[in-house]
Enzyme design. Structure first.
Site, PDB file in Angstrom:
ATOM      1  N   HIS A 219       0.820  -1.210   0.000  1.00 52.22           N
ATOM      2  CA  HIS A 219       0.000   0.000   0.000  1.00 52.22           C
ATOM      3  C   HIS A 219       0.854   1.260   0.000  1.00 52.22           C
ATOM      4  O   HIS A 219       0.335   2.374   0.071  1.00 52.22           O
ATOM      5  CB  HIS A 219      -0.915  -0.040   1.241  1.00 52.22           C
ATOM      6  CG  HIS A 219      -2.028   0.940   1.221  1.00 52.22           C
ATOM      7  ND1 HIS A 219      -2.116   1.993   2.117  1.00 52.22           N
ATOM      8  CD2 HIS A 219      -3.128   1.050   0.424  1.00 52.22           C
ATOM      9  CE1 HIS A 219      -3.205   2.687   1.880  1.00 52.22           C
ATOM     10  NE2 HIS A 219      -3.841   2.142   0.865  1.00 52.22           N
ATOM     11  N   LYS A 221       3.231   4.393  -1.117  1.00 51.86           N
ATOM     12  CA  LYS A 221       3.340   5.325  -2.243  1.00 51.86           C
ATOM     13  C   LYS A 221       4.684   6.035  -2.120  1.00 51.86           C
ATOM     14  O   LYS A 221       4.867   6.887  -1.248  1.00 51.86           O
ATOM     15  CB  LYS A 221       2.211   6.356  -2.224  1.00 51.86           C
ATOM     16  CG  LYS A 221       0.818   5.794  -2.484  1.00 51.86           C
ATOM     17  CD  LYS A 221       0.137   5.383  -1.233  1.00 51.86           C
ATOM     18  CE  LYS A 221      -1.315   4.981  -1.525  1.00 51.86           C
ATOM     19  NZ  LYS A 221      -1.904   4.183  -0.453  1.00 51.86           N
ATOM     20  N   ASP A 226      16.839  10.429  -8.174  1.00 50.31           N
ATOM     21  CA  ASP A 226      18.281  10.688  -8.027  1.00 50.31           C
ATOM     22  C   ASP A 226      18.788  10.486  -6.604  1.00 50.31           C
ATOM     23  O   ASP A 226      19.841  11.027  -6.231  1.00 50.31           O
ATOM     24  CB  ASP A 226      18.629  12.097  -8.513  1.00 50.31           C
ATOM     25  CG  ASP A 226      18.447  12.245 -10.024  1.00 50.31           C
ATOM     26  OD1 ASP A 226      18.485  11.212 -10.720  1.00 50.31           O
ATOM     27  OD2 ASP A 226      18.257  13.385 -10.495  1.00 50.31           O
ATOM     28  N   HIS A 407      -8.780  11.558   1.897  1.00 47.67           N
ATOM     29  CA  HIS A 407      -7.884  10.409   1.737  1.00 47.67           C
ATOM     30  C   HIS A 407      -6.538  10.636   2.408  1.00 47.67           C
ATOM     31  O   HIS A 407      -5.678   9.766   2.392  1.00 47.67           O
ATOM     32  CB  HIS A 407      -7.696  10.120   0.242  1.00 47.67           C
ATOM     33  CG  HIS A 407      -7.137   8.778  -0.058  1.00 47.67           C
ATOM     34  ND1 HIS A 407      -5.868   8.596  -0.561  1.00 47.67           N
ATOM     35  CD2 HIS A 407      -7.668   7.532   0.080  1.00 47.67           C
ATOM     36  CE1 HIS A 407      -5.642   7.301  -0.742  1.00 47.67           C
ATOM     37  NE2 HIS A 407      -6.715   6.636  -0.353  1.00 47.67           N
ATOM     38  N   LYS A 409      -3.635  10.916   5.246  1.00 45.03           N
ATOM     39  CA  LYS A 409      -3.340  10.057   6.402  1.00 45.03           C
ATOM     40  C   LYS A 409      -2.210  10.706   7.193  1.00 45.03           C
ATOM     41  O   LYS A 409      -1.043  10.614   6.814  1.00 45.03           O
ATOM     42  CB  LYS A 409      -2.922   8.656   5.926  1.00 45.03           C
ATOM     43  CG  LYS A 409      -3.878   8.039   4.882  1.00 45.03           C
ATOM     44  CD  LYS A 409      -3.085   7.366   3.791  1.00 45.03           C
ATOM     45  CE  LYS A 409      -3.901   7.014   2.581  1.00 45.03           C
ATOM     46  NZ  LYS A 409      -5.101   6.267   2.767  1.00 45.03           N
ATOM     47  N   ASP A 414       0.980  17.729  19.802  1.00 44.39           N
ATOM     48  CA  ASP A 414       1.448  18.997  20.351  1.00 44.39           C
ATOM     49  C   ASP A 414       2.032  19.843  19.215  1.00 44.39           C
ATOM     50  O   ASP A 414       1.456  19.921  18.155  1.00 44.39           O
ATOM     51  CB  ASP A 414       2.454  18.748  21.482  1.00 44.39           C
ATOM     52  CG  ASP A 414       1.828  17.954  22.629  1.00 44.39           C
ATOM     53  OD1 ASP A 414       0.601  18.057  22.818  1.00 44.39           O
ATOM     54  OD2 ASP A 414       2.550  17.206  23.314  1.00 44.39           O
TER      55      ASP A 414
END
Length: 489
Positions: A219, A221, A226, A407, A409, A414
């Site tokens: 899952h 991404k 470079d 979507h 996450k 603090d």
């Protein structure tokens, strides 16, 4: 009559042996008690369906990956453990941060590094433009790992960019999850191979004389260019993440752009996944292993931006719940506030307890989730809602995002800790998926993330306890049924 008794005796014996056998099978997996109990109930009361589902979801495949990983001459994430430390000693950090850094280092070999710069990309169009500009400007190497890659305008544009860079002599490696890309024709990715790049799939869905990996999805991404420019967050590749295409709806997401020494963490995780995808046919290129060792065994440079750690988790890692542990510890350390945004909220018991305890201690604890009708998983939305009453009673404040699909996450604690990545606040991300999260220890970045959260909160509706009391009986039954399945979601 004796024949009848013999048949009954035989059926009872087979039933007893079946129950003993599947109980031993589940217990030997060392699952969480709630998940083990859910599987036992499914296997006992729905034996044929339960057995098919159990073997389809591929626990054997995870065990096999663990063995292959242990035999490899080089494990990228383990190599990063040996990286030279920062000039700033750990003792100079305040105590709560020291504990979080040590937890990430010990559970997932995540080195503490400094970034050159970090940029929050809270607008999907801005994020796609930044990633595409980075790919187009690559001089040596492009590494991309994606869960979903659509065959639409956005997906084809990215393929065009990769093909152009591959033909220009840039090393292009693309890794996509087979389950996440089931609807994408393989011919799309074959264009990259024809242009001189390399493409691998992660997680078998089609049976090719090996265990299926449907339940254990990559899952993550990740985009690394470079070796010193990286992106991670919630965005996959497709028009829908820009709020376009069939069934278009407003889309809220968050990606983070990182430069400098800290990108080594994203690079290590990508290379680990690349080797794992190769391991299906036992292929490991010695040249690639040497390149990996040279790339990762490097001293820290002169980056002077935010300190961070790149934390992976996955079912074949020694500590499969590294990100869950990090989130729970961060929430437990909150003194003033803890703000969380997640599209899928199905907490396990430790996380649920940490949230309620933080709220009862007086922390400003806020949870931002999509409005149920905007969520693309009704079952997960119902399961998450089943936890609202106890969280509200403890003093948590829950908001549902109105415009479209939320979507993003992330969480912030603090003014000192921010976490951004691919992991949702649910059982699947914590224990089943391969995920990655960037943990930042920086006041400025945390305040910037708080601004992003505040803007999203202005477009959300707060869930009130009195409204929850007016829910219909079918809705409450639906939530209860979804919660019963939550260990398997």
């Amino acid at each position: 009559m004796p024949e009848v008794f013999t048949e009954l005796w035989f059926i009872q014996l087979v039933t007893v042996l079946y129950v003993i056998g599947i109980t031993a099978l589940v217990l030997l997996e060392r699952r969480r008690p709630s998940a083990a109990l859910a599987w036992l109930l499914a296997l006992i009361f729905l034996p044929l369906f339960g057995l098919c589902l159990y073997f389809l979801l591929g626990r054997a495949g995870v065990r096999r990956r663990r063995r292959l990983r242990a035999r490899r001459s080089v494990n990228p994430t383990d190599v990063t453990r040996g990286l030279l430390p920062l000039e700033t000693p750990l003792e100079e950090l305040e105590q709560p941060l020291r504990g979080l850094v040590a937890l990430a280092l010990n559970s997932s070999a995540a080195p503490l590094r400094r970034a050159g710069a970090v940029e929050l990309l809270a607008d999907p169009a801005q994020a796609f433009a930044a990633m595409e500009a980075a790919i187009a400007g690559a001089a040596r190497q492009i590494h991309i790992a994606m869960y979903i890659w659509r065959d639409d305008e956005t997906g084809r544009r990215w393929i065009d960019l990769l093909c152009e860079r591959a033909r220009a002599g840039v090393e292009v490696r693309l890794l996509y999850d087979e389950f996440g890309c089931l609807g994408t024709p393989r011919e799309l990715f074959e264009r990259v191979v024809a242009a001189g790049g390399q493409v691998l799939t992660f997680g078998a869905v089609r049976l090719r004389y090996r265990p299926l990996m449907i339940n254990f999805r990559n899952h993550r991404k990740i985009v690394v260019v470079d070796g010193d420019l990286g992106f991670t967050g919630g965005l996959n590749v497709g028009d829908e993440y820009l709020g376009r295409g069939l069934g278009a709806r407003p889309w809220s997401d968050l990606q983070v752009r990182i430069t400098g020494d800290a990108v080594v963490g994203l690079q290590a995780i990508f290379l680990e996944d690349w080797l794992a995808a190769h391991s299906d046919d036992h292929a490991e290129d010695p040249k690639f292993a040497r390149q990996l060792a040279d790339l990762l065994a490097r001293p820290p440079g002169h980056s002077c931006g935010p300190m961070l750690q790149i934390v992976p988790s996955g079912p074949d890692l020694p500590f499969i719940d590294a990100i869950a542990a990090q989130f729970t510890a961060a929430i437990a350390s909150a003194q003033e506030r803890c703000w969380i945004a997640t599209p899928y909220f199905v907490p396990d018991e430790p996380l649920s307890l940490a949230l309620k305890t933080a709220a009862l201690r007086g922390c400003d604890l806020r949870l931002l989730v999509p409005l149920p009708r905007n969520n693309d998983s009704t079952l997960v939305s119902l399961a998450g809602a089943s936890y609202y009453d106890e969280l509200l009673a403890a003093g948590c404040r829950i908001y549902e995002y109105l415009p479209g699909m939320l979507h993003a996450k992330y969480l912030l604690v603090d003014d000192r800790v921010a976490a951004i990545g691919s992991a949702n606040m649910d059982v699947r991300s914590f224990y089943l998926n391969y995920e990655v999260t960037a943990l930042f220890y920086d006041r400025r970045l945390t305040l910037d993330l708080a601004d992003v959260f505040t803007k999203e909160l202005a477009q959300a509706l707060e869930v009130r306890p009195e409204a929850r009391k007016q829910l219909s009986l079918p809705r409450r039954l639906g939530e209860g049924f979804a919660r019963l399945l939550s260990p398997l979601l």
